[in-house]
Structure formats: C-alpha cells, structure tokens
Design an enzyme around this catalytic site. Structure first.
Site, PDB file in Angstrom:
ATOM      1  N   ASP A  46       9.574 -13.770  -2.535  1.00 26.40           N
ATOM      2  CA  ASP A  46      10.538 -12.941  -3.265  1.00 26.40           C
ATOM      3  C   ASP A  46      11.867 -13.661  -3.460  1.00 26.40           C
ATOM      4  OD1 ASP A  46       8.469 -11.235  -2.929  1.00 26.40           O
ATOM      5  OD2 ASP A  46       9.483  -9.878  -1.555  1.00 26.40           O
ATOM      6  N   SER A  83       7.326   2.403  -0.860  1.00 27.25           N
ATOM      7  CA  SER A  83       6.745   1.456   0.092  1.00 27.25           C
ATOM      8  C   SER A  83       7.820   1.143   1.125  1.00 27.25           C
ATOM      9  CB  SER A  83       6.345   0.186  -0.664  1.00 27.25           C
ATOM     10  OG  SER A  83       5.978  -0.812   0.242  1.00 27.25           O
ATOM     11  N   SER A 143      13.625  -5.350  -4.264  1.00 26.61           N
ATOM     12  CA  SER A 143      15.065  -5.055  -4.265  1.00 26.61           C
ATOM     13  C   SER A 143      15.740  -5.721  -3.066  1.00 26.61           C
ATOM     14  CB  SER A 143      15.294  -3.543  -4.216  1.00 26.61           C
ATOM     15  OG  SER A 143      14.708  -2.998  -3.047  1.00 26.61           O
ATOM     16  N   TYR A 171       3.394  -4.110   7.440  1.00 27.26           N
ATOM     17  CA  TYR A 171       3.537  -5.492   6.983  1.00 27.26           C
ATOM     18  C   TYR A 171       3.372  -6.465   8.151  1.00 27.26           C
ATOM     19  CZ  TYR A 171       5.294  -9.457   4.335  1.00 27.26           C
ATOM     20  OH  TYR A 171       5.409 -10.671   3.705  1.00 27.26           O
TER      21      TYR A 171
HETATM   22  O1  A2G Z   1       5.227  -8.626   0.250  1.00 28.34           O
HETATM   23  C1  A2G Z   1       6.653  -8.628   0.283  1.00 28.34           C
HETATM   24  O2  A2G Z   1       7.144  -8.569  -1.010  1.00 28.34           O
HETATM   25  C2  A2G Z   1       7.134  -9.891   1.002  1.00 28.34           C
HETATM   26  N1  A2G Z   1       8.583 -10.001   0.965  1.00 28.34           N
HETATM   27  C3  A2G Z   1       6.561 -11.143   0.342  1.00 28.34           C
HETATM   28  O3  A2G Z   1       6.920 -12.267   1.105  1.00 28.34           O
HETATM   29  C4  A2G Z   1       5.063 -11.060   0.179  1.00 28.34           C
HETATM   30  O4  A2G Z   1       4.411 -11.266   1.401  1.00 28.34           O
HETATM   31  C5  A2G Z   1       4.652  -9.726  -0.452  1.00 28.34           C
HETATM   32  C6  A2G Z   1       3.155  -9.535  -0.479  1.00 28.34           C
HETATM   33  O5  A2G Z   1       2.580 -10.501  -1.271  1.00 28.34           O
HETATM   34  C7  A2G Z   1       9.394  -9.415   1.817  1.00 28.34           C
HETATM   35  O6  A2G Z   1       8.989  -8.702   2.714  1.00 28.34           O
HETATM   36  C8  A2G Z   1      10.845  -9.662   1.634  1.00 28.34           C
END
Ligand code: A2G
Length: 526
Positions: free
Chosen positions: A236, A278, A162, A288
């Site tokens: 994304d 998440s 999103s 992350y």
């Molecule tokens: O986790 C998120 O969706 C990340 N995008 C994307 O880049 C990728 O790493 C994914 C895991 O595969 C964002 O955080 C916007």
C-alpha cells in the site's frame, strides 16, 4: 529499478491532470484547507502534501510473504497542510468528527496500539521519518513543533488503503518541513570552516529530505506503519508513493521497486464498496495478523517437511523463501507440494510445537506475532489452505502482467484472460484464505451477473471494496446494473440507503470507475 525522487509540484495540474471540472474541485478543496489552516494555527502552511489510496488488481495477501503484487494508485487521496510551530505534534482534521490531537515531539514515543485512532498513523510516520534520517547516518535533526491539518478522501475501512495514504502523506509532510528547516539553517550564513563542513552535510541532508528517492520513502513508510500493530506487507505504501498516472505497477519487494504495467486499451476497472467496514487494525491480533502468522508458520513447517535443517527452517519466514524446495517435492508445483506436505484443517498448539520443535510462544515472539492464544482457541491455524493460496496467487501476478503486455493477443482475449485470473483470485481468497465476507461474495456475484469479465475483493478483505474488470464501453450500464442488484436491494445492502441520504441521493462515492493515478507529492503552493 525506479530511482526517481518524490515530485515537488508547483501546480495542481501536475498532480491531478487537466480535466477542468476535477481540477476546479481540487482547487476549491485546497483553498478550503489553506484557509482553515490559517484560522486554526494563525500562520500559512509551509507545504501541502498528498498521497493516494490504491486498488489492488491482483496479488492479495502475498506481499508480506515476499511476492510481487499489481496495484494502481487511485485518485482519492489524503492531503495535509503543514507548518512548523508550537511545541508539540499537533493534528487537526477537516472532518468535524475528528477532534484535535496532540502528541509529544519525542521520536521514540510509543504508538498506542490499544487505542485505535487516525492520529496514530501520523505518529507512525513521524517516528518513521526520524528513524530514516538516523539510519542515513546524519546528525539527529532538530526537533521542532509541527502543526498539521489533514483532509482524507480515501474511504476508511474500504480496502482502498486510507491508512497508507495517511502514513505516506504524513511522512512527506514531516520530510518536507525538515528539508526546508534544514535548508534555511544552511542559508543562515555560517562562516567558519567547521561550520562550512557542517553546512555541506546539512545541505546534502536538506536535499535528501526534500526530494528523497520514492523507493526509500515507500520502504520506511511500510516499516513504520507496523507500529499500529498490523504486520502488513509493503504494497500500500509502495503504490501510494510510486503510483503513476496511466499505468498500474508491478511492485516487488526486498528491496521495494516498481515496474510499469500498461493495462489493455478498452479495459476499465470499477470499484464498488460492499459497505461493510474492514477493521483489520482495530483488533491488531485478529484476522490480518492471524493470516500473517499462519503463512509464517506454514513456511517453517514446509521447510522442515522438505528436510531443511531446523535452524535454517526457523529463519525462513517467507513462503517465497521456501517455494523452490516445496515445488521440488511435487514435480515443480509448489501448491501441489503444500497439499502433499501439510494436512487440511486446523493445527493446534501441541501439534505445532511437536512439528516445529520449539515452544509456539518462542517462535511467535521471534516473528513478532502475538496470536499464540488464538492457536489454542476455536479453529486452530490453517497452514495448508493459506500456503496454497499464497503460491497460487503469487503465480497469477506475473501472468497478469504478461497478458497485459502480450504483443500477439487481441484486446478481447486479453480482457477475458485477465478476468479469469481475477475470478480465480477471488475464489482463492474466499475458499483458501477465507478473507472474503458474505457481503463481498454477494457483491462479486452481482458484479459478475452484471457482466464483469472478472471481479474480486481488493485489499485485506473481510469487508471493503471489490474491483471488477469491464469493457470501457460497458462501464455505465455495468454501474447501473450493480446499483440495481446490490445497492437498491435492502436485503443485499442495508447501508446503501444511509449513504444515499448522506450524499444527496448519489452513490458516486460508493461505486465508481477508476484509472491509474499519480502517487505522493509535495506541493510547493502554500
Ligand atoms: O492488505 C492490506 O492492504 C495490507 N496493508 C497490504 O500490505 C496487503 O497485505 C493487503 C492484502 O493484500 C496494510 O495493512 C497497511
């Protein structure tokens, strides 16, 4: 490489296809958006833009390490109506829970990372467009007030992106009004020769603003979303902008590009929400970014272990940049090289500093990461497992594409092989990358028990959705079986009852089939 430009659509069919009932629903949605815009701002929107969410089929947590991924755009999207006016960046949202937000028009403003808000993503896009225009070497575009009304249908915190749908739609909104503003300026009747030169430049800028190449928008949208504090890769934003009805895309990076992947006939993907949110960006230094840090440190540590000079090793930020040397150390298998060159378990500050030869803080600053404190705490940084996941997962992506396009493989064989790759991806996400969750594991188990050929988490993980591959003919019974096993059982998923209550008894927004859908577009229908 895909060179096409952002589409400028005149009719909803161009974006949403021709299914009358879905089109009718979208028509009602756009009409409500338009009329609310007029009520709020007292003028018509100049444009409406849209950009979709995505489901990643394979290739998780490898985009920020330089590897290609294989997502498809989904039909759920974010739509924004926009017009010039006022003296601020003013945001409203069709969801009543979101109050009006005002931001400055200064493109250099900071994004407030400590106060997570949907408006921050629009500010990211606003900054991103201005930086993009500045990079194009054009005179700074005029600053004018903007009025936006947002309506998002990609469920938040669901792993369906999103945030990127909002950043991409907002980027298109700002680009669109800049393009039109500049074109109107050009048409205003400039007559002197210098004005003509100026008009010529502006005309180029106007055309470029209104219909920029998709790859350019995907690139800067990925960069600017990082202002919220997540060191994400570009998957994304790339699929939100470059998605196409009927095909999944193999997205590659540096530079970003998209290649069509035709999914086998008879294959259907079912998205199911674990109904655990998440929250990857709420605490930007956690989860992350922690994984990004571990992967970057693993790349440096592996390069050093392979005899690369410390200066050169420090510059290798991506595991994709060290794969060759690591593979060479283990008979051509990079994942085996990781097992040989790095130890299992956590690395702590002292060991990392000795290994890398620099203060950890300095290294993390160079990599724009701020998780140094975490390395000292709790479990340390797990370099071996993370790097092993990345190399193995990266290899699955071209395998997935090759299976889809294999001329001599029958449908059943294709489905079985794709399913096996998805299962292997889930095991790796769960055991090596540790980005699954109890509920995701339960949901995957329910999907497999219901007959999924393959099932895995999609997106960042730690909650959000799973994606399962099923035979198209089995999709309805599959959805019923998963609903019974996961959503009807309060022990498996407490939140399902609340979702049902809020949606007239239906779980259609929680578990649904999905086909590859179209990407971002500017709609000249306001
Ligand atoms: O986790 C998120 O969706 C990340 N995008 C994307 O880049 C990728 O790493 C994914 C895991 O595969 C964002 O955080 C916007």
């Amino acid at each position: 490489m895909q060179k096409d430009s952002i589409p400028l659509a005149n009719r909803l069919e161009e974006v949403y296809g021709t299914d009358p009932s879905y089109l009718g629903e979208q028509h009602a949605r756009y009409t409500a958006l338009h009329s609310r815009f007029v009520d709020l701002y007292g003028c018509q929107p100049e444009f409406i833009v849209r950009s979709p969410g995505r489901v990643n089929l394979i290739g998780e947590h490898i985009d920020y390490m330089g590897y290609g991924v294989l997502p498809m755009a989904i039909k759920q999207d974010t739509v924004i109506a926009v017009a010039r006016g006022g003296d601020k960046l003013r945001l409203n949202n069709m969801a009543s829970a979101h109050a009006e937000q005002d931001f400055s028009l200064d493109p250099a403003q900071e994004v407030d990372r400590d106060n997570h808000s949907w408006g921050n993503y629009v500010v990211c896009a606003y900054k991103g467009v201005h930086e993009h225009l500045a990079r194009a070497g054009q005179p700074a575009p005029p600053l004018f007030g903007l009025q936006l009304l947002v309506e998002g249908r990609v469920p938040q915190g669901s792993g369906l992106s999103s945030s990127a749908a909002l950043v991409c739609a907002a980027s298109l909104a700002v680009l669109a009004v800049h393009g039109i503003a500049v074109s109107k300026h050009v048409h205003a009747g400039l007559s002197s020769s210098s004005a003509l030169v100026c008009a010529g430049t502006l005309a180029v800028l106007a055309a470029a603003c209104l219909r920029p190449p998709k790859a350019e928008v995907a690139q800067f949208a990925a960069e600017c979303e990082k202002y919220v504090g997540t060191q994400s890769g570009g998957m994304d934003q790339a699929i939100s902008i470059m998605g196409q009805a009927g095909v999944a895309k193999l997205i590659s990076f540096n530079p970003v590009r998209a290649e069509d992947v035709r999914l086998p006939d008879g294959a259907m993907f079912v998205i199911a929400n674990s109904l655990t949110v998440s929250k990857k960006a709420v605490s930007a230094d956690f989860q992350y970014n922690m994984r990004v840090t571990e992967c970057r440190l693993a790349a440096v540590a592996l390069a050093l272990a392979c005899g690369v000079s410390p200066v050169e090793a420090g510059q290798r930020k991506l595991l994709a940049e060290v794969e060759e040397v690591v593979a060479a150390a283990a008979g051509g298998d990079a994942a085996a090289g990781v097992d040989k060159l790095l130890h299992d378990g956590g690395y702590f500050k002292a060991e990392l500093e000795e290994l890398l030869g620099v203060p950890l803080e300095q290294l993390l600053n160079e990599h724009q990461l701020r998780c140094v404190a975490l390395a000292e705490k709790s479990t340390g940084l797990w370099l071996q497992k993370r790097a092993r996941h990345v190399f193995r997962e990266a290899a699955r992506v071209p395998q997935f594409r090759a299976i889809c396009h294999a001329p001599d493989l029958g449908t059943e064989a294709k489905l079985a092989s794709l399913g096996a790759l998805m299962d292997a991806s889930q095991a790796s996400c769960r055991d090596d990358f540790v980005c699954s969750s109890t509920n995701l594991d339960r949901l995957v188990a329910a999907c497999k028990a219901a007959g999924a050929l393959g099932s895995r988490l999609t997106g960042a993980g730690w909650g959000g959705c799973t994606v399962s591959l099923v035979r198209e003919a089995d999709a309805c019974s599959f959805v019923a079986a998963v609903t019974h096993a996961y959503y009807d059982d309060p022990e498996q998923c407490e939140a399902a009852a609340g979702e049902r209550e809020a949606h007239g008894g239906s779980l259609d927004h929680v578990i649904f089939t999905s086909r590859p859908s179209s990407g971002g577009a500017i709609l000249d229908i306001a």
